[in-house]
Design a protein around this motif. Structure first.
Motif, short mmCIF file in Angstrom:
data_model
loop_
_atom_site.label_atom_id
_atom_site.label_comp_id
_atom_site.label_asym_id
_atom_site.label_seq_id
_atom_site.Cartn_x
_atom_site.Cartn_y
_atom_site.Cartn_z
N ALA A 49 0.84 -1.20 0.00
CA ALA A 49 0.00 0.00 0.00
C ALA A 49 0.88 1.25 0.00
CB ALA A 49 -0.91 -0.01 1.22
N ASP A 61 0.41 4.27 -2.54
CA ASP A 61 0.01 5.62 -2.15
C ASP A 61 0.28 5.86 -0.68
OD1 ASP A 61 -1.28 8.06 -1.66
OD2 ASP A 61 -2.67 7.69 -3.29
N ILE A 71 0.12 8.71 1.05
CA ILE A 71 -0.81 9.60 1.73
C ILE A 71 -2.06 8.83 2.16
CG2 ILE A 71 -2.37 11.54 1.32
CD1 ILE A 71 -0.09 12.87 -0.19
N ALA A 72 -2.54 7.97 1.27
CA ALA A 72 -3.71 7.16 1.61
C ALA A 72 -3.39 6.26 2.80
CB ALA A 72 -4.15 6.33 0.42
N CYS A 73 -2.16 5.74 2.85
CA CYS A 73 -1.75 4.91 3.97
C CYS A 73 -1.88 5.66 5.28
CB CYS A 73 -0.28 4.51 3.83
SG CYS A 73 -0.05 3.05 2.86
N ARG A 74 -1.40 6.91 5.27
CA ARG A 74 -1.45 7.69 6.50
C ARG A 74 -2.89 7.93 6.91
NH1 ARG A 74 1.14 13.24 7.21
NH2 ARG A 74 1.52 13.20 4.97
N SER A 75 -3.76 8.16 5.94
CA SER A 75 -5.15 8.45 6.28
C SER A 75 -5.85 7.20 6.82
CB SER A 75 -5.90 8.99 5.06
OG SER A 75 -6.29 7.92 4.24
N LEU A 76 -5.25 6.03 6.61
CA LEU A 76 -5.86 4.80 7.13
C LEU A 76 -5.20 4.38 8.45
CD1 LEU A 76 -6.20 2.82 3.82
CD2 LEU A 76 -8.01 3.94 5.09
N GLY A 77 -4.42 5.27 9.02
CA GLY A 77 -3.86 4.99 10.34
C GLY A 77 -2.63 4.10 10.31
N ILE A 78 -1.98 3.99 9.16
CA ILE A 78 -0.77 3.17 9.09
C ILE A 78 0.43 4.06 9.39
CG2 ILE A 78 0.74 1.87 7.54
CD1 ILE A 78 -1.81 0.98 6.08
N ASP A 79 1.25 3.61 10.33
CA ASP A 79 2.44 4.38 10.69
C ASP A 79 3.49 4.16 9.61
OD1 ASP A 79 4.63 5.55 11.75
OD2 ASP A 79 4.35 4.75 13.76
#
Lengths: 458, 311
Positions: free
Chosen positions: A318, A322, A324-332
């Motif tokens: 992931a 992307d 940025i999308a990772c960050r928005s899904l709470g992935i550190d």
């Protein structure tokens, strides 16, 4: 009659297209020939020879120039015709695929090549011994197998960083060096055995992976590539210049050789041969090393395949897709990136300590940028993220140059002075260009989903 | 309502005087807000993208954030979801259990992980090469990561992890069914049509089990049928999952039909805040969208057939 008329209607259109394109192709090829002429006049047309006197004489070689131009003309024409045909077929195929069930067919080559490669890999020492009439005679093949497997393992390790996590790492060989020097130093200074050093080397390399990871967390793409390239060079230069620690460019020698879980491969009493009641053969060690690297490589493969199905592995992929999308899904993203660097580096560390135990000698020479480039080329050629592709690419990249050495029949074609080995890099380059034209996304570009809903439902 | 749909013009000139006036005092707002945005200011160098904006998002409500292009809506979103650190102001999120998070202080990923605020993006950000199912599983990173004991249990294939994975897949499958993509669950997300990608992105955000879902122009590029589907999906999210929704939208047919409350921004300043009916008749909003002097608002209203209050 009706069918005949439909076919009759379809054929002329294709033929018409081909004929209308032909003059254009000839014109194009003529242009290529003209450029060749322009280029060859200053370069090829005259040769300077020592004349009878003191000066140089010019010998005209217009026949050669004409030959070159004609060759370029013909080749270009052939290329256009072939490419045209290929793209036409591809169009037809994609159309057909859109209608039929495509995935089943695409998955098939992997299903055959994978087990086949594995089978050959498992029985290689046997095959080599049978093929060349004796274990010692087959040594060349087993050594080649060890070399290829080392690169397969390195390719799989780098595949975690580049193929899965999408972090372009040009300094991967640094971790390989860390692993090799870890074993070399730990075994010579502290007298630790290989099996203790192996995990330690992996840990050290992983530590260095995290060390490299921290400063480059914010970087992507080109910038990341440059920093990792610099990191690789730093490690190499430190190894060259910190003479007290690493022996400088002279390297470290007399590293303890591999033993069979504590039993040395020696001729005398208590050696491997006598313990197992075999006649002493120096090849025992080579075969043992072969299976050692095979197991290490398979462990790398297994862990990578498992990781792909785990949340962390999915987060790597992931992240590649992307961030940025990772960050928005709470992935550190910090931990995710560092773990990819660390795991990739750890496998390079294992491979490095294997390299040291096999060679019995390490020096900074073995860890230059070209090694990183080859490993990266293996991953890119194989198809980013594809395990089988990486293995096939490693065989092609490492095995093919060796194969060239043995092409004796070319001498019969090109004359006695022809050494195919000299053209190695040329052919290599041509192969790369061909790859990028026909399979720009690597040998195996199909991505296998890590989990399927369809298979469960059925 | 229909008239306002017609006012969806975006590039029109707006009143310069509006900038200088203080934001109109808004009465109360929702009684039990899940999110309180308090005097939020965001400056980029000399440019004030958002200036002193305060509003509340009611628990279990669908709140719309509207305004002409460049009004600062997405900037507000980025501040709430942790992508920007606001220059000034406070963003307070209170979960049902009473835990309160100051979103502007959390690191980017913790806004989702701890405070449980999920978002979608104006330009869809799926993982295009990964399948529909994988996209949803990535969103369940936190529970799966815990179950896999940071991959250790997962590598060994322990039963605890397997069970967690089965549960995650079942949950993802349910969402895939809800957005009607079961037949394409194993295809790369990038191959889906635009409307499906939009709904998949919303489903992916919902898989993180958010208490507040922030949608940045979810109806952009959708045809009327797909917009209607989206309305149904958003109502389902609010009613069945109890998730509060904050959305930016230009499509007034979506905004007016499903919003419980609307906040209007213009030039980075809040100019109105209220129920759809109140917003529809708000002179400032009309002025902002149509670009007329205050004196002419009445004339414009008459022209578009609106018979509400006048300036």
């Amino acid at each position: 009659m009706v069918q005949g008329s439909t076919i009759g209607r379809a054929t002329p259109t294709v033929a018409a297209r081909a004929t209308s394109a032909l003059p254009e192709m000839i014109k194009d090829a003529a242009l290529f020939a003209l450029v060749t002429l322009g280029l060859s006049i200053p370069v090829v047309a005259y040769r300077t020879d020592l004349g009878q006197g003191t000066g140089l004489g010019l010998t005209g070689r217009w026949g050669l120039v004409a030959g070159l131009c004609a060759a370029v003309f013909v080749l270009r024409l052939a290329q256009r015709l072939v490419l045209g045909e290929v793209s036409r077929r591809r169009d037809a195929r994609t159309l057909a695929q859109a209608e039929s069930t495509a995935p089943a067919r695409l998955a098939r080559p992997g299903r055959i090549i994978g087990p086949l490669t594995l089978g050959v890999a498992l029985t290689l020492p046997l095959l080599a011994a049978l093929g060349s009439g004796g274990l010692s005679e087959g040594r060349y093949w087993i050594d080649l197998g060890i070399l290829i497997l080392t690169y397969v393992m390195l390719g799989w390790g780098l595949n975690i960083v580049v193929g899965l996590a999408g972090l372009l790492d040009l300094g991967y060989v640094a971790f390989y060096a860390v692993g090799a020097y870890s074993y070399a130093l730990l075994s010579t200074v502290f007298g630790l055995s290989f099996w203790v050093c192996l995990p330690l080397a992996g840990l050290f390399a992983a530590g260095f992976g995290v060390l490299l990871g921290f400063p480059v967390l914010r970087l992507r793409g080109d910038y990341l590539a440059i920093v990792t390239l610099a990191f690789g060079e730093i490690i190499r230069l430190v190894l060259i210049n910190w003479v007290d620690f690493s022996g400088g460019s002279a390297g470290l020698s007399s590293i303890p050789r591999a033993s069979f879980f504590g039993i040395p491969f020696t001729a005398g009493e208590g050696g491997f041969a006598s313990v197992f009641g075999l006649a002493f053969n120096p090849m025992h060690r080579v075969v043992f090393l072969y299976y050692l690297i095979l197991v290490l490589a398979l462990v790398t493969n297994l862990v990578t395949l498992r990781m792909r199905r785990l949340p962390l592995g999915r987060a790597w992929e992931a992240l590649r897709e992307d961030e940025i999308a990772c960050r928005s899904l709470g992935i550190d993203t910090t931990i995710t990136k560092l773990s990819a660097f660390a795991l990739g580096a750890m496998f390079a560390g294992f491979a490095g300590s294997f390299f040291a135990v096999r060679q019995g000698f390490v020096s900074p020479e073995s860890f230059n940028f070209l090694e990183s480039a080859i490993i990266l080329a293996i991953v890119v050629l194989g198809g980013m993220g594809s395990q089988l592709g990486v293995a096939v690419a490693a065989i092609a990249m490492v095995g093919a140059p060796e194969l060239l050495r043995n092409l004796g029949f070319l001498k019969a074609v090109f004359g006695e002075g022809f050494d195919p080995n000299e053209y190695r890099l040329l052919l290599f380059g041509l192969a790369m260009v061909a790859m990028m034209v026909w399979r720009p996304r690597g040998l195996i570009s199909e991505r296998t989903p890590s989990v399927r809903l369809g298979a469960r439902a059925r | 309502m229909m008239q306002v749909t017609g006012l969806h013009a975006t590039g029109l000139a707006r009143l310069a005087t509006l900038q200088d006036e203080p934001p109109a005092a808004m009465p109360g707002g929702p009684a039990d807000p899940i999110l309180v945005v308090d005097h939020l200011t965001m400056r980029f160098g000399g440019l004030t993208a958002v200036g002193d904006v305060s509003f509340k998002v009611g628990r279990g409500d669908i709140t719309a954030l509207i305004g002409p292009n460049g009004a600062g809506k997405t900037t507000v979103f980025n501040c709430i979801t942790g992508f920007y650190k606001p220059t000034e102001g406070m963003i307070r999120l209170r979960q049902e259990g009473g835990e309160t998070y100051l979103l502007e202080r959390l690191p980017g990923h913790d806004v989702n992980r701890l405070a449980r605020v999920a978002r979608t993006f104006q330009n869809i950000r799926l993982f295009p090469q990964m399948t529909v199912l994988e996209n949803l599983l990535v969103a369940m990173h936190k529970p799966l990561m815990r179950a896999s004991a940071f991959s250790l249990a997962g590598i060994l294939g322990l039963p605890g992890y397997r069970r967690a994975q089965e549960e995650a897949i079942a949950k993802a499958a349910a969402w895939i069914a809800r957005i009607g993509l079961t037949h394409r669950a194993d295809e790369p997300a990038g191959d889906l049509p635009y409307g499906d990608q939009r709904r998949l992105e919303i489903a992916r955000a919902m898989c993180t089990e958010p208490v507040l879902l922030c949608l940045d122009e979810p109806a952009a590029g959708l045809n009327p049928r797909e917009s209607a589907d989206l309305n149904t999906l958003l109502r389902l999210i609010r009613d069945e999952f109890g998730t509060s929704v904050l959305l930016i939208e230009h499509d007034m047919s979506v905004v007016m039909q499903i919003s419980d409350r609307i906040v209007v921004l213009d030039y980075g300043i809040k100019i109105a805040d209220g129920t759809p009916d109140a917003i529809r008749n708000d002179t400032r909003v009309i002025a902002a969208y149509l670009g007329v002097d205050d004196e002419e608002v009445a004339a414009v209203e008459a022209e578009v057939g609106l018979t509400g209050t006048s300036a």
